[in-house]
Scaffold this active site. Structure first.
Site, PDB file in Angstrom:
ATOM      1  N   LYS A 202       0.812  -1.227   0.000  1.00  0.00           N
ATOM      2  CA  LYS A 202       0.000   0.000   0.000  1.00  0.00           C
ATOM      3  C   LYS A 202       0.844   1.275   0.000  1.00  0.00           C
ATOM      4  O   LYS A 202       0.537   2.242   0.694  1.00  0.00           O
ATOM      5  CB  LYS A 202      -0.942   0.022   1.213  1.00  0.00           C
ATOM      6  CG  LYS A 202      -1.840  -1.198   1.322  1.00  0.00           C
ATOM      7  CD  LYS A 202      -2.808  -1.060   2.469  1.00  0.00           C
ATOM      8  CE  LYS A 202      -2.882  -2.341   3.266  1.00  0.00           C
ATOM      9  NZ  LYS A 202      -3.828  -2.330   4.362  1.00  0.00           N
ATOM     10  N   ASP A 237      -7.063  -6.432  10.600  1.00  0.00           N
ATOM     11  CA  ASP A 237      -8.344  -5.732  10.735  1.00  0.00           C
ATOM     12  C   ASP A 237      -9.565  -6.654  10.747  1.00  0.00           C
ATOM     13  O   ASP A 237     -10.554  -6.357  11.417  1.00  0.00           O
ATOM     14  CB  ASP A 237      -8.491  -4.619   9.681  1.00  0.00           C
ATOM     15  CG  ASP A 237      -8.235  -5.113   8.272  1.00  0.00           C
ATOM     16  OD1 ASP A 237      -7.840  -6.282   8.090  1.00  0.00           O
ATOM     17  OD2 ASP A 237      -8.427  -4.324   7.331  1.00  0.00           O
TER      18      ASP A 237
HETATM   19 MG    MG Z   1      -9.749  -0.736   6.690  1.00  0.00          MG
END
Ligand code: MG
Ligand code: ADP
Length: 480
Positions: A202, A237
């Site tokens: 990312k 997450d």
């Molecule tokens: Mg997220």
């Protein structure tokens, strides 16, 4: 109290409608043919027809995807590298019960922003007494700097946040603060509170972290900042989302993120994980992070998907993610519209210049166009958006059924003969109503009316922040 508010998605204007994605006048004059189809778009019709054929997700396709997901999960649980699905062990063996008490922090690093949160937990009756959170954006140069610089920046922001602790937030005497650390980059987890960074993704290219334990990096930085805090749980997450949702509802067994990317995790019995080699946990269960974005078996792909994949930074990888997640749906639509514009003169003589630039059409644009009920929008453009959103939503639904099916096959009645909740989060799921509906429709079609009554697919908004704090509590070094 400061709460992080997501900014509204940036919606760029494209010259194929007036509203709501822009005020630029339409490029093409709509001249209707006898049959009511605009002549300009009639030539693009065969492209649409072929697209809809190639993208079709009738029940047998969905069933194949669900079955293959279950099979691939099993293969990944048997041995590391046994399938597309990594089936990573999270080391989260006990989930929040509601009895957690005390002050806990959470830190979420997964992109260009990081979020910090503190929560005061009051046990079964009082539950969450208070929560505060803050969002800090990471300066661009730190994304290319050294590991110490990045972790020092994070630790110093955390220290500033901790300084404002007070009011309802109370740290008992003699205790250090504890935090959960949600870290959404590829990690080889070695225990609940340690994990080696495999590589940055990312857009991060921080030197010195890959190969190191990210918890140690953060703990050392916090020490340098003079902050009395330790990381007691490192999670991704999806795992944090599952924990956050489970706190309120004991029937939550699966969590799915549909945002920029996608992933899913679920509660697994240790007996069903051969690669654990007989290791047990006190609960007999553990959360497995599927990394399902890498799934690839039997997906109905088109030439547009193949071209996008070939030009991507990771060709041949993350094919499920590239078919169902927010980073890609807009880009697939853009590629189709370019083709229609070139060979079907969808927008008149010229292809709108901006449409030629990869990733300029975002998934929020797709969603906006599908909400547009005005007559301004080229019907064929909406059809293309709908086709791609429909395929994505239905395949995501089939993936969920695959997970549920795998759980049920191993332990009859564990899923389908009782209420079972799938906690959903992520910008795509949250903001795209058609996608959400297609996903649910596919689940119902696959399970049939009776079984699908027991499966609740529920949005767990921002559950991951509190989830990480709860996992810090469950894994606290202090008694609780
Ligand atoms: Mg997220
Ligand atoms: P992340 O996955 O990066 O952690 P989010 O869960 O907030 O972040 O998801 C953001 C993604 O959700 C965006 O990249 C976009 O693809 C998708 N998204 C955001 N808003 C919308 C919308 N209105 N319609 C469809 N997709 C959206």
């Amino acid at each position: 109290m400061s709460f992080a508010v997501n900014p509204p998605p940036a919606v760029r204007s494209f010259p194929f409608s007036r509203s709501p994605i822009g005020r630029t006048p339409r490029v093409s004059m709509v001249v209707r043919s006898g049959a009511g189809v605009p002549i300009a778009t009639a030539a693009a019709l065969p492209i649409l027809t072929k697209l809809q054929n190639d993208c079709a997700t009738p029940l047998p396709v969905l069933r194949h995807v669900a079955d293959a997901m279950a099979t691939d999960m099993r293969a990944g649980l048997a041995v590391d590298g046994g399938s597309d699905l990594k089936m990573i062990l999270s080391y989260v063996d006990s989930l929040p019960t509601g009895n957690e008490r005390g002050l806990f922090y959470a830190l979420d690093l997964g992109g260009t922003n990081f979020r910090v949160l503190r929560t005061q937990l009051g046990g079964k009756d009082d539950r969450v007494i208070a929560t505060e959170c803050d969002q800090v954006s990471i300066p661009q140069d730190l994304m290319f700097g050294t590991s110490e610089e990045l972790f020092d920046f994070i630790a110093s922001a955390l220290a500033k946040f901790a300084q404002k602790e007070g009011g309802k937030f109370v740290l008992p005497d003699g205790r250090s603060r504890e935090t959960g650390f949600t870290f959404s980059f590829p990690v080889k987890q070695t225990s609940i509170d340690s994990g080696i960074l495999i590589k940055w993704t990312k857009g991060f290219a921080v030197s010195g972290t890959p190969g190191k334990d990210v918890v140690a990096c953060l703990n050392e930085a916090m020490k340098r900042q003079g902050l009395d805090m330790r990381v007691s749980a490192l999670v991704n997450d999806t795992v944090a989302t599952l924990a956050g949702a489970r706190y309120w509802d004991n029937d939550v067994m699966v969590a799915v993120i549909l945002g920029t990317g996608t992933n899913a995790c679920y509660v697994e019995s240790v007996d069903a994980i051969p690669k654990l080699n007989g290791q047990k946990t006190t609960s007999g269960r553990t959360i497995v992070n599927t990394e399902w974005g890498a799934f690839s078996n039997g997906l109905p792909l088109t030439e547009f998907d193949r071209e996008m994949d070939a030009e991507s930074i990771n060709p041949g990888e993350q094919l499920f993610e590239k078919t169902i997640s927010g980073m890609y749906l807009g880009e697939i639509v853009r590629r189709i519209l370019v083709r229609m514009a070139e060979s079907g003169s969808l927008f008149g003589k010229h292809v709108p210049e901006r449409l030629r630039t990869p990733f300029t059409l975002g998934t929020p644009n797709i969603s906006s166009m599908q909400q547009d009920t005005s007559e301004d929008l080229e019907a064929m453009v909406v059809e293309v958006c709908d086709t791609i959103a429909k395929r994505g939503g239905r395949l995501a639904g089939a993936g969920i059924v695959g997970i549920l099916q795998k759980m049920e096959e191993d332990s009859k009645g564990i899923v389908f003969r009782k209420r079972t909740v799938v906690a959903m989060d992520g910008g795509l799921y949250e903001h795209h109503p058609q996608y959400r509906r297609y996903l649910k429709d596919a689940v119902t079609e696959l399970l049939g009316p009776e079984l699908s009554n027991n499966v609740v697919i529920e949005h767990s908004k921002d559950g991951s922040g509190i989830g990480a704090a709860l996992l810090a509590a469950t894994n606290s070094i202090y008694e609780h």
